[in-house]
Design an enzyme around this catalytic site. Structure first.
Site, PDB file in Angstrom:
ATOM      1  CG  ASP A 178      42.086  51.883  15.126  1.00 50.59           C
ATOM      2  OD1 ASP A 178      42.380  50.632  15.331  1.00 50.59           O
ATOM      3  OD2 ASP A 178      43.382  52.984  15.375  1.00 50.59           O
ATOM      4  CE1 TYR A 222      49.409  42.260   5.829  1.00 48.51           C
ATOM      5  CE2 TYR A 222      50.484  40.486   4.412  1.00 48.51           C
ATOM      6  CZ  TYR A 222      49.071  41.338   4.780  1.00 48.51           C
ATOM      7  OH  TYR A 222      48.145  40.871   4.054  1.00 48.51           O
TER       8      TYR A 222
END
Length: 326
Positions: free
Chosen positions: A58, A147
């Site tokens: 990650d 986003y």
């Protein structure tokens, strides 16, 4: 000795195609993905190659890679409207913390980094077509804000590392892209339409379908990314296909392609859904010598052929709700 490139989000739709391109160009490719939206099937054909590595990691956590590194492509990010609602915090974190970590790695390794921004930084645009000089019309607290603002921050911190630390940076603003390896049920226009057609369902169009998009085939996009990475230009560059079409007309094209005897169902337009989307690609043409080559008819044919090869149980599943037509 082969140049080494790290591709974050390497098991995703775009990331896996980038892995293919750079393997083909003779690079040593290191793909990194936490598989939250990526899929190992996208890169399984590369796993046995001596010039390919995969790290399950990650990027919002500290990134350590041994050895030299020449280039970084930062493409780790959820990229569909359904993802924004399911994993909003992770979407923000990968755009902020993930980009910070990748830039820190680029600085430590003296590597050139290209970061993947998006046409979503323009929001619901008041300028048409969108040029790189347009600052956008974004709602930071709307459903798409996690986003849109993550990508706007990505651009800002990238420019800060370029200006303050002297890191070699490149910024691409990606417009709607499609092709093989898209997730069939991620809520975006093309896979949503094809998935519904394969299931024998009416296609869902939001609003009256007059909102427009400009669809770029993935091979063209990858070529633009390759050219931008190797260029000397550090400011944002639009990469997309300026061939604009309404979503209603696009749905009709998909119906004609799939040969389905279904219809079109209209639903209310989601909040902050852009009404127009078309890139001005003047900079890409002049600086990179790039423009798209694959027409929408051919690109749709290739994509549909790919989706038909998927197991029937995969395209028989549908998301709980189609939330947008990105």
């Amino acid at each position: 000795m082969a140049k080494r490139i790290l591709i974050t989000g390497g098991a995703g739709f775009l990331g896996s195609h980038l892995c293919d391109r750079f393997i083909g160009e003779g690079y040593h490719v290191i793909a990194m993905d936490n598989l939250i939206t990526g899929d190992m099937r996208n890169i399984e054909h590369l796993l046995s190659l001596p010039n390919f590595e995969f790290y399950h990691h990650d990027v919002t956590k500290f990134i350590h890679l041994p050895g030299e590194l020449d280039y970084i492509l930062h493409f780790a990010s959820p990229a569909s409207p359904i993802d924004y609602l399911k994993i909003p915090i992770q979407t923000l974190k990968v755009g902020a913390m993930g980009t910070h970590n990748c830039l820190g790695l680029a600085k430590a390794k003296r590597a050139r980094i290209l970061v993947a921004s998006t046409s979503e930084v323009y929001g619901d645009p008041l300028v048409h077509p969108q040029t790189e000089e347009y600052w956008g019309n974004v709602n930071p607290v709307g459903p798409r804000g996690v986003y849109d603002e993550a990508k706007r921050y990505l651009e800002s911190i990238t420019m800060a590392y370029h200006n303050f630390h002297g890191v070699e940076t490149r910024i691409i603003r990606i417009f709607n892209t499609y092709g093989p390896r898209m997730r069939l049920n991620d809520g975006r226009a093309l896979p949503a339409f094809i998935g519904q057609a394969l299931r024998g369902e009416d296609l869902t169009v939001f609003g009256d379908g007059s909102q427009t998009r400009s669809f770029c085939y993935v091979d063209d996009l990858v070529d633009g990314i390759y050219r931008l990475l190797l260029s000397d230009y550090h400011l944002p560059v639009n990469i997309g296909n300026p061939s604009e079409i309404s979503l209603l007309d696009f749905a009709e094209e998909v119906l004609a392609l799939t040969g389905g005897e279904v219809g079109i169902t209209f639903k209310p337009l989601p909040a902050d859904d852009p009404k127009q989307r078309k890139p001005d690609i003047t900079k890409a043409r002049e600086i990179l010598g790039w423009e798209p080559k694959v027409g929408r008819k051919e690109g749709l044919r290739r994509t549909f052929e790919y989706f038909k090869t998927l197991p029937s149980e995969e395209w028989s599943r549908q998301p709980k709700e189609f939330v947008s037509m990105k």
